[in-house]
Design an enzyme around this catalytic site. Structure first.
Site, PDB file in Angstrom:
ATOM      1  CG  ASP A  69      -1.936   0.950   1.139  1.00 47.21           C
ATOM      2  OD1 ASP A  69      -2.855   0.768   0.031  1.00 47.21           O
ATOM      3  OD2 ASP A  69      -2.348   2.085   1.803  1.00 47.21           O
ATOM      4  CG  ASP A 151       5.297   7.213 -11.115  1.00 44.14           C
ATOM      5  OD1 ASP A 151       4.752   7.295  -9.984  1.00 44.14           O
ATOM      6  OD2 ASP A 151       5.380   6.092 -11.683  1.00 44.14           O
TER       7      ASP A 151
END
Length: 206
Positions: A69, A151
């Protein structure tokens, strides 16, 4: 003896590719999570949710399961999106759009990625659990075409690059999952030495 099966407890194709790359040097048969497994992420920490997912997938498949996670915490947003990173909006572009909109033109854009990794056995015992972090900041616009999630807007501290501008090897070295995996790998190697090809439990980690 056949290699041990390790199931990646995720339906996210990007995560599966990243973990397959990290695990390629180990004597493992890496399988993606089967379709139809849904795990409600009710934990209040990244570690809590990783434990929930690993245990559920290990029990459902009968094999060791590796879950992570991970999420992004932005100081100027009080730590948001945090454990709700994947539920911040409906898609990666929408999540990025919301994040940039909420930050606006603020100059305090310090942030960090966190990753909790957990390996569980089918009996529910936890074989390993670690956490890794990566410090950085949020850019004013998306940059790069690699990676997934946040990202393109996360610039790694002292690198001048977003995760989406890095190669897989570069990301493995600097990224939060890569750093967490560096902690996990020796534990996993020890597990494989002791029990390379049959599923077994272990002393639970609280």
């Amino acid at each position: 003896m056949t290699n041990r099966v390790l199931v990646i407890a995720s339906g996210n194709a990007g995560k599966i590719r990243e973990f397959s790359n990290l695990l390629q040097e180990l004597p493992l048969q890496v399988n993606p999570q089967p379709d139809g497994i849904q795990v409600e992420e009710t934990g209040i920490t990244f570690r809590d949710n990783a434990l929930l997912k690993a245990r559920a997938v290990a029990e459902a498949t009968g094999h060791w399961a590796l879950a992570d996670d991970s999420g992004l915490s932005v100081d100027a947003l009080g730590g948001a999106p945090g454990v709700y990173s994947a539920r911040y909006a409906n898609s990666d572009p929408e999540r990025i759009e919301r994040l940039l909109k909420e930050l606006g033109d603020r100059t305090d854009r310090q942030a960090r990625f966190s990753a909790a990794l957990c390996i569980a056995a089918p009996d529910g015992s936890v074989l390993a659990a670690v956490e890794g972090y990566c410090e950085g900041s949020i850019t004013f616009s998306a940059r790069g075409t690699q990676g997934f999630g946040y990202d393109p807007v996360f610039e790694v501290k002292n690198s001048g690059l977003t995760f989406a501008e890095m190669t897989q090897d570069h990301k493995k070295q600097h990224g939060h999952r890569g750093r967490a995996f560096a902690l996990l790998k020796p534990e996993l190697e020890k597990l494989l030495e002791n029990d390379p090809g049959q599923d077994a439990g272990a002393t639970p980690i609280p």
